[in-house]
Design an enzyme around this catalytic site. Structure first.
Site, PDB file in Angstrom:
ATOM      1  N   GLY A  95      22.283  12.219  18.953  1.00 34.11           N
ATOM      2  CA  GLY A  95      22.124  13.239  19.995  1.00 34.11           C
ATOM      3  C   GLY A  95      21.364  12.676  21.175  1.00 34.11           C
ATOM      4  O   GLY A  95      20.659  13.397  21.897  1.00 34.11           O
ATOM      5  N   ILE A 103      16.427  16.663  23.979  1.00 29.69           N
ATOM      6  CA  ILE A 103      15.308  16.005  23.281  1.00 29.69           C
ATOM      7  C   ILE A 103      15.409  14.499  23.484  1.00 29.69           C
ATOM      8  O   ILE A 103      14.414  13.827  23.765  1.00 29.69           O
ATOM      9  CB  ILE A 103      15.294  16.363  21.778  1.00 29.69           C
ATOM     10  N   GLY A 104      16.635  13.993  23.385  1.00 27.87           N
ATOM     11  CA  GLY A 104      16.856  12.562  23.577  1.00 27.87           C
ATOM     12  C   GLY A 104      16.254  12.073  24.887  1.00 27.87           C
ATOM     13  O   GLY A 104      15.621  11.017  24.947  1.00 27.87           O
ATOM     14  N   ARG A 115      19.932  26.537  18.720  1.00 28.43           N
ATOM     15  CA  ARG A 115      20.167  27.989  18.698  1.00 28.43           C
ATOM     16  C   ARG A 115      19.925  28.592  20.075  1.00 28.43           C
ATOM     17  O   ARG A 115      19.203  28.030  20.912  1.00 28.43           O
ATOM     18  CB  ARG A 115      19.303  28.677  17.641  1.00 28.43           C
ATOM     19  N   ARG A 132      17.260  29.839  12.989  1.00 24.84           N
ATOM     20  CA  ARG A 132      17.730  28.446  12.903  1.00 24.84           C
ATOM     21  C   ARG A 132      18.775  28.286  11.815  1.00 24.84           C
ATOM     22  O   ARG A 132      19.682  27.468  11.936  1.00 24.84           O
ATOM     23  CB  ARG A 132      16.551  27.510  12.659  1.00 24.84           C
ATOM     24  N   GLN A 145      26.546  11.737   8.417  1.00 20.86           N
ATOM     25  CA  GLN A 145      25.514  10.756   8.800  1.00 20.86           C
ATOM     26  C   GLN A 145      24.753  10.244   7.574  1.00 20.86           C
ATOM     27  O   GLN A 145      24.354   9.079   7.536  1.00 20.86           O
ATOM     28  CB  GLN A 145      24.574  11.355   9.846  1.00 20.86           C
ATOM     29  N   VAL A 203      15.530  16.154  12.885  1.00 21.08           N
ATOM     30  CA  VAL A 203      15.024  17.094  13.886  1.00 21.08           C
ATOM     31  C   VAL A 203      16.027  18.237  14.085  1.00 21.08           C
ATOM     32  O   VAL A 203      15.651  19.393  14.258  1.00 21.08           O
ATOM     33  CB  VAL A 203      14.772  16.361  15.224  1.00 21.08           C
ATOM     34  N   ASP A 210       5.390  22.350  14.512  1.00 18.17           N
ATOM     35  CA  ASP A 210       4.696  23.533  14.005  1.00 18.17           C
ATOM     36  C   ASP A 210       3.207  23.223  13.797  1.00 18.17           C
ATOM     37  O   ASP A 210       2.329  24.028  14.128  1.00 18.17           O
ATOM     38  CB  ASP A 210       5.347  23.972  12.683  1.00 18.17           C
ATOM     39  N   ARG A 269       1.547  23.006  17.130  1.00 13.13           N
ATOM     40  CA  ARG A 269       1.410  24.363  17.685  1.00 13.13           C
ATOM     41  C   ARG A 269       0.224  25.080  17.044  1.00 13.13           C
ATOM     42  O   ARG A 269      -0.571  25.749  17.729  1.00 13.13           O
ATOM     43  CB  ARG A 269       2.692  25.153  17.415  1.00 13.13           C
ATOM     44  N   HIS A 292      10.884  24.790   8.340  1.00  9.58           N
ATOM     45  CA  HIS A 292      10.776  24.916   9.813  1.00  9.58           C
ATOM     46  C   HIS A 292      11.603  26.136  10.222  1.00  9.58           C
ATOM     47  O   HIS A 292      12.753  26.015  10.655  1.00  9.58           O
ATOM     48  CB  HIS A 292      11.282  23.645  10.490  1.00  9.58           C
TER      49      HIS A 292
HETATM   50  N1  LIG Z   1      12.714  20.457  14.090  1.00 11.72           N
HETATM   51  C1  LIG Z   1      12.228  20.869  15.254  1.00 11.72           C
HETATM   52  O1  LIG Z   1      11.008  21.132  15.366  1.00 11.72           O
HETATM   53  C2  LIG Z   1      13.121  21.037  16.463  1.00 11.72           C
HETATM   54  C3  LIG Z   1      12.554  21.272  17.716  1.00 11.72           C
HETATM   55  C4  LIG Z   1      13.396  21.427  18.825  1.00 11.72           C
HETATM   56  C5  LIG Z   1      14.772  21.357  18.669  1.00 11.72           C
HETATM   57  N2  LIG Z   1      15.295  21.123  17.434  1.00 11.72           N
HETATM   58  C6  LIG Z   1      16.741  20.989  17.228  1.00 11.72           C
HETATM   59  O2  LIG Z   1      17.154  19.697  17.696  1.00 11.72           O
HETATM   60  C7  LIG Z   1      18.556  19.739  17.972  1.00 11.72           C
HETATM   61  C8  LIG Z   1      18.839  19.089  19.330  1.00 11.72           C
HETATM   62  O3  LIG Z   1      18.243  19.813  20.357  1.00 11.72           O
HETATM   63  P1  LIG Z   1      18.495  19.456  21.905  1.00 11.72           P
HETATM   64  O4  LIG Z   1      17.693  20.418  22.678  1.00 11.72           O
HETATM   65  O5  LIG Z   1      18.331  18.001  22.146  1.00 11.72           O
HETATM   66  O6  LIG Z   1      20.035  19.855  22.018  1.00 11.72           O
HETATM   67  P2  LIG Z   1      21.108  19.395  23.110  1.00 11.72           P
HETATM   68  O7  LIG Z   1      22.267  20.323  22.983  1.00 11.72           O
HETATM   69  O8  LIG Z   1      20.485  19.181  24.451  1.00 11.72           O
HETATM   70  O9  LIG Z   1      21.541  17.947  22.581  1.00 11.72           O
HETATM   71  C9  LIG Z   1      22.201  17.768  21.383  1.00 11.72           C
HETATM   72  C10 LIG Z   1      22.961  16.458  21.475  1.00 11.72           C
HETATM   73  O10 LIG Z   1      23.518  16.200  20.182  1.00 11.72           O
HETATM   74  C11 LIG Z   1      24.818  15.704  20.385  1.00 11.72           C
HETATM   75  N3  LIG Z   1      25.603  15.827  19.155  1.00 11.72           N
HETATM   76  C12 LIG Z   1      26.280  16.911  18.703  1.00 11.72           C
HETATM   77  N4  LIG Z   1      26.937  16.584  17.567  1.00 11.72           N
HETATM   78  C13 LIG Z   1      26.636  15.290  17.299  1.00 11.72           C
HETATM   79  C14 LIG Z   1      27.033  14.389  16.274  1.00 11.72           C
HETATM   80  N5  LIG Z   1      27.863  14.745  15.300  1.00 11.72           N
HETATM   81  N6  LIG Z   1      26.550  13.129  16.320  1.00 11.72           N
HETATM   82  C15 LIG Z   1      25.723  12.736  17.307  1.00 11.72           C
HETATM   83  N7  LIG Z   1      25.346  13.533  18.318  1.00 11.72           N
HETATM   84  C16 LIG Z   1      25.792  14.801  18.304  1.00 11.72           C
HETATM   85  C17 LIG Z   1      25.341  16.498  21.572  1.00 11.72           C
HETATM   86  O11 LIG Z   1      26.481  15.900  22.176  1.00 11.72           O
HETATM   87  C18 LIG Z   1      24.120  16.506  22.470  1.00 11.72           C
HETATM   88  O12 LIG Z   1      24.083  15.352  23.306  1.00 11.72           O
HETATM   89  C19 LIG Z   1      18.952  21.226  17.883  1.00 11.72           C
HETATM   90  O13 LIG Z   1      19.522  21.458  16.604  1.00 11.72           O
HETATM   91  C20 LIG Z   1      17.623  21.948  17.998  1.00 11.72           C
HETATM   92  O14 LIG Z   1      17.654  23.227  17.406  1.00 11.72           O
HETATM   93  C21 LIG Z   1      14.493  20.964  16.339  1.00 11.72           C
HETATM   94  O1  LIG Z   2      13.252  27.233  17.799  1.00 15.58           O
HETATM   95  C1  LIG Z   2      14.217  26.464  17.919  1.00 15.58           C
HETATM   96  O2  LIG Z   2      15.376  26.792  17.668  1.00 15.58           O
HETATM   97  C2  LIG Z   2      13.952  25.064  18.423  1.00 15.58           C
HETATM   98  C3  LIG Z   2      12.921  24.373  17.617  1.00 15.58           C
HETATM   99  O3  LIG Z   2      13.218  24.404  16.256  1.00 15.58           O
HETATM  100  C4  LIG Z   2      11.528  24.873  17.889  1.00 15.58           C
HETATM  101  O4  LIG Z   2      10.800  25.185  16.947  1.00 15.58           O
HETATM  102  O5  LIG Z   2      11.124  24.910  19.071  1.00 15.58           O
END
Ligand SMILES: NC(=O)c1ccc[n+]([C@@H]2O[C@H](COP(=O)([O-])OP(=O)(O)OC[C@H]3O[C@@H](n4cnc5c(N)ncnc54)[C@H](O)[C@@H]3O)[C@@H](O)[C@H]2O)c1
Ligand SMILES: O=C(O)C[C@H](O)C(=O)O
Length: 326
Positions: free
Chosen positions: A11, A16-17, A92, A98, A112, A129, A159, A162, A187
């Protein structure tokens, strides 16, 4: 100078990337003596945007960046990876939980997991993530039978961070005064941020806040912080999520300070009565590139009930994806 390690980020063209890659390349994650090769994986339609990110990485002239590859092929993306940050997944929107993402995202983590099993270093450290992070980590882990299940972790550090800040702000103290924070479980909105073992300025946190604030403000604020950010920003947290990913891997690779711990979603060995095999957040100490669950913490009835509720949710999520768990 150490020889470079390979860090796969999925991603990588996403939100996030964009906050994460530059910090990995600058040494924030693995230290300023550790060169890295970035292996960036995204889907085919994102390749042009990913190329733009690569151009910007080039333009930073990072002394520690020993190479960058971009690919839409998971087998190439995970080749010889020493670290794998699985970020790529749908995020989401408002009004969703989530776990509503499970159906959309689960398949990604089984593909993966298999690619990691077949191509990554046998010692690869994996951080999931993409949401729902704990159950996605479980799917990846179960699809990688040749890798130690302890090498698959889920991100709870956001978390944890936070919770640290909420407590520091409430008690009028610095973040540097907060120690021994624990967030248990998933989470998700059932996560349990536990202050019973936490200290503020070396003294028990629960002597410095009242139970009503703890139950009615602190716990729900931490549980709902992701949703609050989505509401305010119109998009989910990105820079703070990237920061937490850096913190998680840094602690795991370089260790936690003496007598301190962090919250990590890890493979449950049955500690604290939590079902074995779930990816559950525990207080963890890290040293020598490994983690261990901190044992013997005080868990009263209030905590036990909440730890069980979040465990129950993780069991239900696991059951919902059992077709993807070999
Ligand atoms: N665990 C945590 O605390 C936490 C915190 C924030 C966000 N997140 C999660 O992280 C994820 C990414 O968030 P974001 O804001 O970067 O989203 P985003 O939509 O900006 O980016 C997601 C990227 O993943 C790519 N992608 C989709 N399917 C893929 C695959 N099969 N292989 C490789 N890449 C793929 C997309 O093309 C996109 O570039 C979401 O699921 C979000 O809910 C988790
Ligand atoms: O809440 C979300 O869906 C994104 C991420 O998991 C967060 O905790 O900020």
């Amino acid at each position: 100078m150490k020889s470079p390690v390979r860090v796969t980020v999925t991603g990588a063209a996403g939100q996030i990337g964009y906050s994460l890659l530059f910090r990995i390349a600058s040494g924030d994650m693995l230290g300023n003596d550790q060169p890295v090769i970035l292996q960036l994986l995204d889907i085919t339609p994102a390749m042009e945007a990913l190329e733009g990110v690569r151009m910007e990485l080039d333009d930073c002239a990072f002394p520690l960046l020993a190479g960058v590859t971009c690919t839409d092929d998971p087998n190439a993306g995970f080749k010889d990876a020493d670290y794998a940050l699985l970020v790529g997944a749908r995020a989401r929107g408002p009004g969703m939980e989530r776990k509503d993402l499970l159906e959309a995202n689960a398949q990604i983590f089984s593909v993966q997991g298999k690619a990691i099993n077949d191509h990554a270093s046998r010692n690869v450290k994996v951080l999931v993530v993409g949401n729902p992070a704990n159950t996605n980590a479980l799917i990846a882990q179960r699809n990688a039978p040749d890798i130690d299940p302890r090498n698959f972790t889920a991100m709870m550090r956001l978390d944890h961070n936070r919770a640290m800040t909420q407590l520091a702000q409430k008690t009028g103290s610095s973040i540097n005064d907060i120690s021994h924070m624990t967030v248990w479980g998933n989470h998700s909105a059932t996560q349990y941020p536990d202050l019973f073992n936490t200290h503020v300025g070396g003294k028990p946190a629960m002597d410095q806040v009242d139970q009503e604030w703890y139950e009615t403000i602190f716990i729900p604020t931490v549980q709902q912080r992701g949703a609050a950010i989505i509401k305010a920003r119109g998009a989910s947290s990105a820079a703070s999520a990237a920061n937490a990913a850096i913190d998680h891997i840094r602690s795991w690779a370089l260790g936690t300070p003496a007598d301190e711990w962090v919250s990590m979603g890890v493979y449950s060995d049955g500690s604290y009565g939590i079902a074995e095999g779930l990816i559950y957040s525990f207080p963890c100490r890290c040293a020598n590139g490994d983690w261990e669950i901190v044992q013997g913490l005080d868990v009263g009835d209030f905590s036990r009930e909440r730890m069980r509720a979040t465990e129950q949710e993780l069991s239900e999520e696991r059951d919902a994806v059992k077709h993807l768990l070999p």
